[in-house]
Design an enzyme around this catalytic site. Structure first.
Site, PDB file in Angstrom:
ATOM      1  CG  PHE A  49      53.155  42.665  36.529  1.00 22.37           C
ATOM      2  CD1 PHE A  49      52.832  43.376  37.570  1.00 22.37           C
ATOM      3  CD2 PHE A  49      53.840  43.319  35.392  1.00 22.37           C
ATOM      4  CE1 PHE A  49      53.275  44.584  37.823  1.00 22.37           C
ATOM      5  CE2 PHE A  49      53.973  44.764  35.471  1.00 22.37           C
ATOM      6  CZ  PHE A  49      53.604  45.365  36.740  1.00 22.37           C
ATOM      7  CG  HIS A  50      56.209  35.987  35.475  1.00 19.14           C
ATOM      8  ND1 HIS A  50      56.501  36.731  34.490  1.00 19.14           N
ATOM      9  CD2 HIS A  50      57.439  35.380  35.899  1.00 19.14           C
ATOM     10  CE1 HIS A  50      57.677  36.769  33.955  1.00 19.14           C
ATOM     11  NE2 HIS A  50      58.203  35.711  34.944  1.00 19.14           N
ATOM     12  CB  ALA A  51      56.193  33.939  41.091  1.00 21.81           C
ATOM     13  NE  ARG A  96      60.674  36.004  38.650  1.00 21.27           N
ATOM     14  CZ  ARG A  96      61.313  35.047  38.641  1.00 21.27           C
ATOM     15  NH1 ARG A  96      61.948  34.603  37.797  1.00 21.27           N
ATOM     16  NH2 ARG A  96      61.205  34.229  39.644  1.00 21.27           N
TER      17      ARG A  96
END
Ligand code: TYD
Length: 135
Positions: A49-51, A96
């Site tokens: 839960f990040h880029a 992602r």
């Protein structure tokens, strides 16, 4: 969908079993500064839960399997990693998420940079804004 590709690593097998060697700059398109692995993931857990603003990574399920969700701000795509010779190369602005870990999954990640919390975008709306600014 941009900025990811699957890499097939060569298995050097003989009668004793199998071996895969990954050399930065040769088998993957960057020098490796960091390695981390995710294992013993509890049932039903979803992670990521990040880029990243500036990071190249190759992810390999060296044992077991898991699913990556990749999102470039326009489309989402699911990729199942399920063999030790399959690498997922990710670069650029991609959100992602990881899910559906098998209980035995060992997910190894090779990264182009040292750990830097400032390189993370952990807010999805901020990610979408960053994609807009980038295009
Ligand atoms: P986190 O970023 O939450 O994992 P993911 O997003 O892949 O699910 O990382 C979990 C913890 O581990 C968090 O406290 C930061 C730390 N960490 C490091 O110290 N070094 C690293 O290289 C990584 C990936 C995480």
């Amino acid at each position: 969908m941009a900025d990811y590709k699957l890499i097939d690593f060569q298995i050097k097998g003989d009668e004793r079993g199998s071996l895969i060697a990954i050399e930065g700059g040769y088998d993957i398109p960057f020098d490796i500064k960091r390695v981390y692995y995710i294992f013993d993931t509890k049932k039903g857990v979803e992670r990521g839960f990040h880029a990243h603003l500036n990071l190249k990574q190759v992810c390999i399920a060296v044992k077991g399997s898991c699913t990556f969700v990749l999102d470039d701000g326009k489309r989402r795509e699911e990729i199942r990693l399920d063999r030790p010779n399959k690498g997922l190369f990710i670069e650029g602005l991609i959100w992602r998420e990881m899910k559906d870990f098998s209980p035995d999954c060992v997910l190894v990640v090779l990264a182009s940079e040292h750990y830097d919390e400032n390189d993370y975008i952990r807010d999805y709306n901020k990610f979408l804004k960053e994609v807009k600014n980038d295009s």
